[in-house]
Scaffold this motif. Structure first.
Motif, short mmCIF file in Angstrom:
data_model
loop_
_atom_site.label_atom_id
_atom_site.label_comp_id
_atom_site.label_asym_id
_atom_site.label_seq_id
_atom_site.Cartn_x
_atom_site.Cartn_y
_atom_site.Cartn_z
N THR A 1 0.84 -1.20 0.00
CA THR A 1 0.00 0.00 0.00
C THR A 1 0.88 1.25 0.00
N ARG A 2 0.41 2.27 -0.73
CA ARG A 2 1.08 3.57 -0.74
C ARG A 2 0.33 4.58 0.12
N ARG A 3 -0.83 4.20 0.63
CA ARG A 3 -1.65 5.14 1.41
C ARG A 3 -2.08 4.47 2.71
N LEU A 4 -1.09 4.20 3.55
CA LEU A 4 -1.38 3.55 4.83
C LEU A 4 -1.83 4.62 5.83
N ASP A 5 -2.94 4.34 6.50
CA ASP A 5 -3.60 5.35 7.33
C ASP A 5 -3.96 4.74 8.68
N PRO B 1 -0.45 18.30 3.31
CA PRO B 1 0.41 17.61 4.28
C PRO B 1 0.43 18.32 5.63
N VAL B 2 0.66 17.52 6.69
CA VAL B 2 0.89 18.10 8.01
C VAL B 2 2.37 17.97 8.32
N GLU B 3 2.87 18.89 9.13
CA GLU B 3 4.28 18.82 9.49
C GLU B 3 4.43 17.93 10.72
N VAL B 4 5.20 16.87 10.59
CA VAL B 4 5.43 15.94 11.69
C VAL B 4 6.94 15.91 11.94
N ALA B 5 7.34 16.39 13.12
CA ALA B 5 8.77 16.44 13.48
C ALA B 5 9.58 17.07 12.34
N GLY B 6 9.06 18.17 11.80
CA GLY B 6 9.80 18.94 10.79
C GLY B 6 9.67 18.43 9.37
N GLU B 7 8.93 17.31 9.17
CA GLU B 7 8.79 16.77 7.81
C GLU B 7 7.34 16.81 7.37
N PRO B 8 7.09 17.17 6.11
CA PRO B 8 5.70 17.12 5.63
C PRO B 8 5.26 15.67 5.45
N ARG B 9 4.10 15.32 6.01
CA ARG B 9 3.61 13.95 5.93
C ARG B 9 2.16 13.94 5.44
N THR B 10 1.83 12.87 4.72
CA THR B 10 0.44 12.67 4.32
C THR B 10 -0.04 11.33 4.88
N PHE B 11 0.57 10.22 4.41
CA PHE B 11 0.22 8.91 4.94
C PHE B 11 1.39 8.36 5.75
N VAL B 12 1.18 7.19 6.36
CA VAL B 12 2.15 6.64 7.30
C VAL B 12 3.28 5.95 6.54
N GLU B 13 4.51 6.27 6.91
CA GLU B 13 5.68 5.71 6.24
C GLU B 13 6.32 4.61 7.08
N ASP B 14 7.16 3.78 6.43
CA ASP B 14 7.87 2.72 7.16
C ASP B 14 8.69 3.34 8.29
N GLY B 15 8.64 2.72 9.45
CA GLY B 15 9.37 3.23 10.60
C GLY B 15 8.57 4.21 11.44
#
Ligand code: MN
Length: 396
Positions: free
Chosen positions: A179-183, A352-366
């Motif tokens: 999946t590319r859009r893990l939520d 995107p929302v900023e999470v710990a300084g990074e723009p995020r949309t869906f959940v990434e590995d790690g």
């Protein structure tokens, strides 16, 4: 013997007393409660074999009156001298799935969430809610075997999905891949303590006597797999790879001070769903993403009440059993920072929302996502629900 001295600020005081299942090395899992940062073995504390088991099911099956009696005894027992071997620091124990999940239904009880998803997935429709939504708590049957306890790693699932660059209006062939859009979906789960026989529905006024308690629930969702598969029969493999529950079940009796009226239900509901005073729960949920709180969904905003969900679930005579779990559906409030799923929070990945300084949309590995919640307790403070934590491992 020892005296428990939880700090005054704890959310695990005598007005909470949640139930869980723990083990220490060399011992089989057994039922416990939590006071402050300590885990208390109930077999040793209360001298009852029903707690010397790896799940809450046998105790839950004893019914509503027993739950009240045990809670009263428990409150007294943890206030007095507690046998030393019954007391463990939270850090020294392993917490397990607290009950055997015998069936699982996921509802869709938030009007804000249902309307947001309607706008995202059916942008051409004038009405974001489908015609049935205000007449019944809609839901689907999920998979019990992939429900895991907080702390269990989640492997990114594979599935069928459309190519990311498919032009709109075309009929592209699907691919099979991670999946590319893990939520996430921030929800509460309600645990049925005593069920109903086949053919005998649970009436909406008696439903609350059947509900033992509440857990946090993260309904991990693969949005690309879900979007391709869900018409016409609903969610399937996009949801069934894993769902995370908290390790503590907060008893319904601990939530008396958290009861609030549901939002006004208009149009009025059919008689089998009608309560003189439909009650919801004032539970403040938060979603932490890689250490940062990104949303605070308010459970008090939920349209359908837990009693209405259980009455609807059994209205056709479907039986429920001890350990049946029905989840609320994603909790979303009216504000952006109250949305309980990232597909809503980032508006389909476009904001995107900023999470710990990074723009995020869906959940990434790690990435790691943790749900937490508190509610008003009966002693004037707040009570906690533990956490529902999960970290994403790369696809295999
Ligand atoms: Mn869900």
């Amino acid at each position: 013997m020892t005296r428990l001295r939880p700090p005054a600020s704890t959310t695990y005081g005598l007005d909470n007393l949640p139930y869980g299942v723990y083990s220490v090395p060399g011992q089989t899992p057994r039922v416990a409660t939590r006071v402050g940062g300590q885990v208390i073995d109930l077999t040793l504390l209360l001298g009852e074999d029903v707690f010397a088991r790896p799940s809450l099911n046998a105790f839950m099956a004893q019914g509503h009156q027993r739950w009240a009696q045990v809670r009263a005894r428990l409150r007294e027992a943890v206030s007095g001298d507690v046998p030393d071997p019954a007391v463990h620091d939270l850090a020294d124990v392993t917490l397990h799935l607290p009950f055997e999940v015998t069936d699982y239904v996921d509802f869709y009880a938030s009007e804000h969430h249902a309307a947001n998803l309607g706008r995202l997935f059916r942008p051409d429709s004038a009405e974001p809610l489908l015609p049935n939504w205000k007449h019944m708590p809609v839901g689907y049957h999920g998979r019990t075997a992939s429900i895991v306890v907080s702390g269990t790693d989640i492997v990114r699932p594979h599935g069928q999905r459309l190519p990311a660059d498919a032009p709109a209006g075309s009929r592209p062939a699907p691919e099979f891949g991670p999946t590319r859009r893990l939520d996430v979906e921030a929800e509460l789960g309600f645990v049925v303590g005593v069920g109903n026989p086949l053919g005998e529905p649970i009436g909406v006024t008696e439903a609350e006597r059947h509900i033992f308690g509440v857990v946090l629930f993260n309904d991990w969702s693969a949005r690309d797999i879900q979007a391709w598969e869900y018409v016409p029969l609903g969610p399937h493999l996009g949801k069934s790879f894993a769902s995370t529950v908290s390790a503590w079940v907060v008893p319904m009796e601990a939530l008396q001070a958290a009861r609030v009226p549901t939002p006004t239900q208009e149009p009025g509901v059919l008689p089998y769903l009608a309560l003189a005073e439909p009650w919801g729960l004032d539970i403040a949920v938060e979603i932490e993403w890689n250490g940062q709180v990104v949303s605070r969904p308010p459970y008090a905003a939920m349209y359908w009440s837990p009693a209405q969900m259980l009455a609807h679930l059994t209205a056709n005579g479907a039986p429920t059993r001890t350990g049946d779990l029905f989840a609320s559906g994603t909790i979303s409030g009216p504000e952006r920072e109250q949305r309980g799923a990232f597909v809503e929070l980032t508006w389909g990945g476009t904001e995107p929302v900023e999470v710990a300084g990074e723009p995020r949309t869906f959940v990434e590995d790690g990435d790691e996502v943790v749900l937490r919640a508190t509610a008003p307790g009966s002693d004037g403070g707040r009570i906690g629900f533990g956490e529902a934590r999960g970290r994403i491992l790369p696809a295999r």
